[in-house]
Design an enzyme around this catalytic site. Structure first.
Site, short mmCIF file in Angstrom:
data_model
loop_
_atom_site.label_atom_id
_atom_site.label_comp_id
_atom_site.label_asym_id
_atom_site.label_seq_id
_atom_site.Cartn_x
_atom_site.Cartn_y
_atom_site.Cartn_z
N TYR A 58 0.89 -1.07 -0.13
CA TYR A 58 0.04 -0.07 -0.16
C TYR A 58 0.80 1.16 0.01
O TYR A 58 0.37 2.41 -0.19
CB TYR A 58 -1.00 -0.15 1.34
CG TYR A 58 -1.99 -1.06 1.43
CD1 TYR A 58 -2.22 -1.85 0.14
CD2 TYR A 58 -2.40 -1.33 2.50
CE1 TYR A 58 -2.69 -2.92 0.46
CE2 TYR A 58 -3.41 -2.50 2.56
CZ TYR A 58 -3.58 -3.42 1.66
OH TYR A 58 -4.50 -4.14 1.97
N HIS B 212 1.02 -11.34 1.69
CA HIS B 212 -0.08 -10.75 1.16
C HIS B 212 -0.51 -11.62 0.00
O HIS B 212 -1.88 -11.60 -0.31
CB HIS B 212 0.35 -9.48 0.50
CG HIS B 212 -0.31 -8.38 0.29
ND1 HIS B 212 -0.36 -7.12 0.14
CD2 HIS B 212 -1.97 -8.42 0.09
CE1 HIS B 212 -1.56 -6.43 0.16
NE2 HIS B 212 -2.37 -7.19 -0.18
N1 LIG Z 1 -5.70 -8.85 1.35
C1 LIG Z 1 -5.78 -7.91 0.48
O1 LIG Z 1 -5.41 -8.48 -0.86
C2 LIG Z 1 -6.69 -6.92 0.27
C3 LIG Z 1 -7.33 -6.58 -0.86
C4 LIG Z 1 -8.14 -5.16 -0.84
C5 LIG Z 1 -8.15 -4.79 0.53
N2 LIG Z 1 -7.68 -5.15 1.58
C6 LIG Z 1 -7.85 -4.43 2.80
O2 LIG Z 1 -9.29 -4.24 3.25
C7 LIG Z 1 -9.53 -2.95 3.34
C8 LIG Z 1 -11.17 -2.78 2.83
O3 LIG Z 1 -11.29 -3.22 1.74
P1 LIG Z 1 -11.62 -2.37 0.28
O4 LIG Z 1 -11.42 -0.93 0.41
O5 LIG Z 1 -11.04 -3.09 -0.85
O6 LIG Z 1 -13.29 -2.07 0.20
P2 LIG Z 1 -14.44 -1.97 0.96
O7 LIG Z 1 -14.42 -1.61 2.45
O8 LIG Z 1 -15.40 -2.92 0.78
O9 LIG Z 1 -14.96 -0.62 0.16
C9 LIG Z 1 -14.32 0.99 0.59
C10 LIG Z 1 -15.37 1.68 -0.03
O10 LIG Z 1 -16.56 1.68 0.45
C11 LIG Z 1 -17.24 2.95 0.88
N3 LIG Z 1 -17.79 2.53 2.29
C12 LIG Z 1 -17.22 2.00 3.27
N4 LIG Z 1 -18.04 1.87 4.22
C13 LIG Z 1 -19.22 2.41 3.93
C14 LIG Z 1 -20.68 2.69 4.40
N5 LIG Z 1 -21.03 2.10 5.50
N6 LIG Z 1 -21.58 3.10 3.65
C15 LIG Z 1 -21.27 3.43 2.24
N7 LIG Z 1 -20.24 3.33 1.82
C16 LIG Z 1 -19.21 2.92 2.37
C17 LIG Z 1 -15.95 3.89 1.06
O11 LIG Z 1 -16.56 5.26 0.54
P3 LIG Z 1 -16.38 6.43 1.78
O12 LIG Z 1 -14.90 6.41 1.89
O13 LIG Z 1 -17.14 7.34 0.95
O14 LIG Z 1 -17.10 5.98 3.03
C18 LIG Z 1 -14.82 3.29 0.02
O15 LIG Z 1 -15.03 3.75 -1.25
C19 LIG Z 1 -8.61 -2.24 2.58
O16 LIG Z 1 -8.48 -0.91 3.14
C20 LIG Z 1 -7.50 -2.99 3.04
O17 LIG Z 1 -6.86 -2.72 4.07
C21 LIG Z 1 -6.97 -6.21 1.56
#
Ligand SMILES: NC(=O)c1ccc[n+]([C@@H]2O[C@H](COP(=O)([O-])OP(=O)(O)OC[C@H]3O[C@@H](n4cnc5c(N)ncnc54)[C@H](OP(=O)(O)O)[C@@H]3O)[C@@H](O)[C@H]2O)c1
Length: 272
Positions: A44, A102
């Site tokens: 990241y 990862h």
């Molecule tokens: N291990 C891996 O390979 C891997 C891959 C991807 C992600 N991750 C980890 O998982 C975390 C989360 O995953 P992600 O960022 O892919 O997806 P996510 O949490 O599903 O989506 C994030 C998006 O959803 C919105 N959001 C979040 N909560 C909300 C709510 N209550 N209501 C409406 N919109 C909402 C956010 O917008 P707003 O900012 O407008 O709220 C943001 O744009 C990452 O930050 C990372 O740490 C790990």
């Protein structure tokens, strides 16, 4: 008890794809409203800012559950420990609570990187170790390769994707899952079911989605830059979805909507 199932660690604040001041602002808000589990990764490129925000918060180190992940480019003997030492320095800490691999190595043997991970644990760089993006078979293989418990397999997990094969592997191996892309990066909000289900509980669509994940036995990672969402995503411990509501959401997993597919991540393994 598994570190991710301690009450304050079941809901982690994810930091991808945040950087710089935007990251510090969101993470500081998250810490202020009560998050104590934080998810980052070498990939990241934000471990320095995560370290700065955590240091500025003044929260005692022992209250935090800090997870980082080793980049597959660093899975070689000569790079692994050096990369972890750099992560610790950037994060301003002597240890992480959880160190994950990862991704599985591209087309390769999972044993060498798991052995290096175990060595990092032995050196005290990580209190716990785990993996991310492993398939069910890799989970079974990993269990027999490492001699300390793996505390998680962090995978894409939300109500629009059927992950029953991984859930079965979690039950079989004792390696629990943790979720990423928990609200499917907003895709879940296209389905009216979640808001409908939430009404009698006084909960939002997002809170219903995250509660469903917890009730599947999976700890949750969410990312948001919006203070209202950051707060709401943490506030999911004071209600329980009924078995009828759980089943209604289970039915949506047939949608088969996957974010992290081969088109987005060419090095992804063949998913279950
Ligand atoms: N291990 C891996 O390979 C891997 C891959 C991807 C992600 N991750 C980890 O998982 C975390 C989360 O995953 P992600 O960022 O892919 O997806 P996510 O949490 O599903 O989506 C994030 C998006 O959803 C919105 N959001 C979040 N909560 C909300 C709510 N209550 N209501 C409406 N919109 C909402 C956010 O917008 P707003 O900012 O407008 O709220 C943001 O744009 C990452 O930050 C990372 O740490 C790990």
């Amino acid at each position: 008890m598994n570190i991710y199932f301690q009450k304050t660690h079941q809901r982690a604040f994810g930091t991808y794809p945040l950087q710089g001041e935007e990251l510090k602002k969101a993470l500081t808000t998250a810490l202020d409203v009560g998050y104590r589990a934080i998810d980052t990764a070498q990939m990241y490129g934000n471990e320095v800012e995560v370290g700065e925000a955590l240091a500025a918060s003044g929260i005692p180190r022992e209250e935090l559950c800090l997870t980082t992940k080793v980049h597959p480019d660093n899975f070689s003997e000569d790079r692994f420990m050096e990369s972890v030492e750099k992560s610790l320095k950037d994060l301003q800490t002597d240890y992480v609570d959880v160190l994950l691999l990862h991704w599985p190595p591209i087309g390769g043997d999972i044993a060498p990187s798991l052995k290096l991970l175990e060595e990092a644990h032995k050196r005290g760089y990580a209190r716990h170790i785990g993996v991310s993006n492993y398939t069910a078979q890799m989970m079974r293989d990993a269990k027999s390769i490492v001699s300390v418990p793996l505390v998680t397999n962090q995978v894409e997990f939300h109500p629009l994707l059927n992950q029953d094969t991984l859930l079965a592997a979690a039950a079989e191996t004792g390696i629990p899952l943790s979720s990423y892309s928990s609200v499917a990066r907003g895709e879940v909000f296209k389905y009216p079911d979640f808001a409908d289900i939430g009404k009698p509980y006084g909960k939002s669509a997002g809170q219903v989605v995250l509660r469903w994940i917890l009730q599947k036995g999976v700890s949750v990672n969410t990312m948001s830059t919006n203070p209202v969402n950051i707060d709401a995503n943490l506030d999911i411990m004071d209600f329980s979805l009924s078995s009828v509501d759980m089943a209604r959401i289970d039915a949506l997993t047939a949608t088969d909507y996957r974010i992290v597919g081969e088109d987005l991540v060419p090095w992804a393994p063949k998913w279950d």
